[in-house]
Scaffold this active site. Structure first.
Site, PDB file in Angstrom:
ATOM      1  N   ASP A 217       0.693  -9.844  -5.309  1.00 34.70           N
ATOM      2  CA  ASP A 217       2.011  -9.220  -5.191  1.00 34.70           C
ATOM      3  C   ASP A 217       1.960  -7.780  -5.706  1.00 34.70           C
ATOM      4  O   ASP A 217       2.880  -7.299  -6.358  1.00 34.70           O
ATOM      5  CB  ASP A 217       3.067 -10.032  -5.939  1.00 34.70           C
ATOM      6  CG  ASP A 217       4.471  -9.744  -5.413  1.00 34.70           C
ATOM      7  OD1 ASP A 217       4.584  -9.247  -4.280  1.00 34.70           O
ATOM      8  OD2 ASP A 217       5.445  -9.995  -6.145  1.00 34.70           O
TER       9      ASP A 217
ATOM     10  N   LEU B 183       0.839  -1.200   0.000  1.00 33.08           N
ATOM     11  CA  LEU B 183       0.000   0.000   0.000  1.00 33.08           C
ATOM     12  C   LEU B 183       0.871   1.246   0.000  1.00 33.08           C
ATOM     13  O   LEU B 183       0.383   2.357  -0.138  1.00 33.08           O
ATOM     14  CB  LEU B 183      -0.920  -0.013   1.219  1.00 33.08           C
ATOM     15  CG  LEU B 183      -1.748  -1.303   1.377  1.00 33.08           C
ATOM     16  CD1 LEU B 183      -2.581  -1.248   2.640  1.00 33.08           C
ATOM     17  CD2 LEU B 183      -2.640  -1.513   0.160  1.00 33.08           C
ATOM     18  N   ARG B 184       2.170   1.033   0.186  1.00 29.15           N
ATOM     19  CA  ARG B 184       3.181   2.094   0.095  1.00 29.15           C
ATOM     20  C   ARG B 184       3.129   3.114   1.225  1.00 29.15           C
ATOM     21  O   ARG B 184       3.812   4.123   1.168  1.00 29.15           O
ATOM     22  CB  ARG B 184       3.109   2.815  -1.260  1.00 29.15           C
ATOM     23  CG  ARG B 184       3.331   1.920  -2.470  1.00 29.15           C
ATOM     24  CD  ARG B 184       4.674   1.231  -2.445  1.00 29.15           C
ATOM     25  NE  ARG B 184       5.016   0.647  -3.756  1.00 29.15           N
ATOM     26  CZ  ARG B 184       5.989  -0.258  -3.926  1.00 29.15           C
ATOM     27  NH1 ARG B 184       6.698  -0.686  -2.896  1.00 29.15           N
ATOM     28  NH2 ARG B 184       6.255  -0.737  -5.120  1.00 29.15           N
TER      29      ARG B 184
END
Lengths: 316, 432
Positions: free
Chosen positions: B306, B64-65
């Protein structure tokens, strides 16, 4: 595999990026055009084929010989040549590769001659530029150096007449060599019946046999009865480490000496893409000896690069 | 809120369910499967004729950064992408900035995610501080903060002694350690599978031994420490053989595969397509076929997206310099369906790989439609065709090797805890 990115829909050459997938007919066309330039004395007078065109030499990696021969070739075709040593300018200011290309395109470039340290850089630029702008790969990472391979083919044809009955050996650091990859594709496309690579296992790429070569690990059997011996440059940083223990040991087992060369046919020619490491991959006695055609390669390189640029300009 | 989903094909491997019927939801839970409990009067009815109702997808790896890489993606953008892809629970790896190695960070992430009220987010904690492979984290504290497993993401531990101790410590608490098997040195500096394509393109390579040497080491340490290990992103046929042997021996080992690796091989790199720059690398066709078979026969437990959104600009550079990763949350369902169809696998078993099985690995009560379970539900049209384009992807990451491909199967509605979180109907969704 996606369509060949260097040909247009009619199969004409738009960019020269790699020999991989290039039809034999185009290779032959380039060699014949180069031959024509050689025979008509194009080294002494200017031809107008690229008059009014701008050729940008875009070198992201230092080079003397390749850049110079491209420059001479372009000038003999009457092009305006602009040399950019990009490593020292915009890239160090953080500009991206494609921004650099866009900016130069806006200065009405007709052709880019590109050298870059990463494999695939020339392909990426070719995909990006507007139609009508041509890209010539002057070496990208470990991937390809197509004009070197073409000038090598020109040299072989000059000295051996044809390709159909030859046995060719490529010696040295195949793993890291863009020259070797392009040579292998050129030789197999031109139907050379036997192409060998000779190197210790640390310098042979995986599955290289799939490219149509036979792998040897010793010089005596590898060089037996070959017609053409192509040596490769060994980069300094590879000489001491986990790939090779020392330059001395490499020279002892894989350096081309007169003694090792005696396994080849007596009329075998010896080639090197330059710049040479004397006493590492090749002994001076061989480099300067009667079988060496290394300086002819340099001369022919200009005709071949002229031919590539002339054909690309014609296909605009 | 009571919801009636009417006339759908209900699919749920956990109860061997595959029939057309209604599903009733109340108070966030499934209360009626193919039956309407007495006195049930819905506030809302979803007409789902021709659609499939399945448990919401459980994705074992979606980046999700956040925190740290908000310029690539945010919780908002990626959780919206998740529900648009039918994903109702996801595990996020700890390779954020800072890494998820402190309980406070994990709590903050969970809190932020809950506030957004989209899908459920399950952080995987860092196994070592900063993922640096030197000092183990406070795993028990991290578990209390909400971590369901511990991982090194894509950063292998170089020091085998640290790895052994991390496994032993995790085993103390019976925590599962999630490891992408990757030797720290073999293939270091490589970008593509060590095979025909990398050799031809002159790309520095990552050999299969980078995976198998790591698997061998980890399996040996598992025997010694009694640790439970989940292998993430298996990429090679040989790696699968080793896991198969370990299973036979009775070691507590599970594994997953990235959905890209079920469809693509090194060949898809073509002329340096940086969208195919993934980790682990796309390997040979033989490896891909082994992965496809293993996902089918159950050796591979789960399929994950991924999901790794990256900046477009960082793909517009030579292959070796390009960022690793591809967007995946919205492709997980259609790509899994495609694989299942091509393998002749039933829909129930196909979907099990992205629902019940990954839920089991995570240890969460999800991936099922059984009465009484949380109403996390994915309703999709198995026949809807759509084209993968930047504009058709909700995620902020638009890069995928499948750009321009046609996909079959598209999510119509996603429910999380009985709430309709995503509705693709044009009037409800600008992204439809």
């Amino acid at each position: 595999m996606s369509a060949n990115p260097q040909l247009d829909s009619q199969g004409r050459l738009q960019h020269l990026l790699t020999i991989d997938g290039l039809p034999a007919s185009i290779i032959t066309q380039i060699l014949n055009t180069a031959q024509h330039f050689k025979e008509t004395g194009a080294d002494s007078k200017k031809l107008p084929l690229l008059a009014g065109k701008s050729v940008f030499n875009l070198f992201f990696e230092p080079s003397t010989r390749t850049r110079t021969t491209f420059e001479i070739a372009a000038k003999r075709l009457s092009a305006d040549v602009i040399n950019l040593n990009v490593a020292a300018s915009s890239q160090s200011k953080g500009e991206t590769l494609l921004d650099t290309v866009d900016n130069l395109s806006a200065m009405s470039a007709d052709m880019f001659v590109v050298r870059h340290a990463e494999s695939g850089a020339a392909h990426m630029i070719a995909r990006h530029v507007a139609p009508g702008i041509h890209v010539v790969n002057a070496g990208d990472g470990r991937h390809a150096h197509p004009t070197q391979a073409l000038l090598d083919m020109f040299t072989i044809r000059h000295f051996k007449g044809s390709f159909e009955n030859l046995r060719v050996a490529i010696i040295g650091d195949v793993l890291h060599s863009r020259v070797a990859r392009s040579q292998i594709h050129a030789l197999t496309t031109l139907k050379v019946p036997e192409v060998r690579v000779i190197a210790p296992k640390t310098l042979i790429p995986k599955d290289v046999e799939h490219m149509g070569v036979h792998v040897y690990h010793d010089m005596e059997t590898g060089l037996k009865d070959v017609d053409v011996v192509m040596t490769l440059r060994l980069q300094n940083e590879r000489m001491n480490g986990a790939l090779l223990p020392s330059r001395e040991e490499f020279f002892k087992y894989y350096g081309l000496t007169q003694e090792k060369l005696s396994a080849a046919r007596p009329d075998a020619i010896v080639m090197h893409p330059g710049p040479m490491n004397r006493g590492v991959e090749i002994d001076s006695a061989v480099a300067d000896g009667p079988q060496s055609v290394i300086l002819s390669q340099v001369t022919f390189g200009i005709f071949v690069r002229m031919a590539v640029m002339a054909i690309l300009a014609e296909n605009t | 809120m009571k919801i009636l989903i009417r006339g759908a094909r209900l699919i749920d491997a956990t109860q061997k369910l595959d029939k057309v019927g209604d599903l009733c939801i109340a108070a966030g839970r499934v209360i009626g499967v193919d039956r309407t409990p007495e006195g049930f009067t819905p506030n809302r009815t979803i007409d789902a004729q021709g659609l499939i109702v399945a448990p919401g997808l459980v994705d074992l790896s979606a980046r999700l950064r956040e925190p740290g890489f908000e310029y690539l993606a945010t919780l908002e953008s990626e959780m919206a992408a998740a529900v648009a892809g039918g994903v109702t629970s996801l595990a996020c790896p700890p390779d954020t900035d800072p890494t998820l190695d402190e309980p406070g960070l994990v709590e903050m992430l969970k809190y932020r995610a809950q506030g957004l009220n989209q899908c459920r987010v399950f952080p995987i904690g860092a196994l070592t501080a900063g993922l640096e492979g030197q000092r183990i984290t406070e795993m028990a504290e991290l578990r209390d903060a909400g971590c369901l497993g511990f991982s090194q993401a894509m950063r292998p531990i170089a020091d085998t002694q640290v790895l052994a101790r991390a496994l032993a410590y995790a085993a103390t608490f019976n925590f599962c350690v999630w490891l992408q098997p990757q030797d720290a040195h073999l293939g270091h500096g490589g970008f593509a599978h060590d095979g025909e394509v990398a050799s031809r393109l002159g790309l520095a390579a990552i050999p299969v031994t980078a995976e198998t040497v790591a698997i061998a080491t980890i399996l040996l340490l598992m025997r010694e420490t009694g640790a439970r290990v989940h292998f993430c992103r298996i990429s090679s046929a040989r790696g699968l053989d080793m896991i198969h042997e370990a299973r036979k021996e009775g070691l507590p080992v599970t594994c997953d595969v990235g959905v890209h690796h079920l469809h693509l091989s090194e060949m898809d790199i073509g002329w340096f397509d940086s969208n195919c720059h993934l980790s682990p690398p796309l390997r040979s066709i033989r490896d891909r076929d082994a992965l496809r078979a293993a996902a089918c026969n159950g050796l591979i437990d789960a399929i994950c997206s991924d999901h790794s959104p990256v900046d477009e600009d960082t793909k517009q550079v030579p292959f070796a310099e390009s960022s690793i990763g591809a967007t995946g949350l919205e492709l997980l369902l259609p790509l899994t369906l495609k694989w299942g169809k091509e393998r002749g696998l039933g829909l129930g078993e196909t979907l099990e790989r992205v629902t019940a099985k990954p839920a089991q690995i995570l240890g969460i009560a999800a991936g099922t439609l059984q009465e009484g379970s949380l109403a996390d539900i994915c309703i999709f049209d198995p026949n809807a065709e759509w084209k993968v384009e930047a504009a058709s992807i909700v995620s902020q990451g638009k890069n995928t090797p499948f750009l321009g491909y046609n996909m079959q199967g598209r999510v119509q509605y996603t429910l999380v805890g009985g709430q309709l979180i995503f509705d693709r109907s044009p009037k409800n969704n600008k992204n439809a």
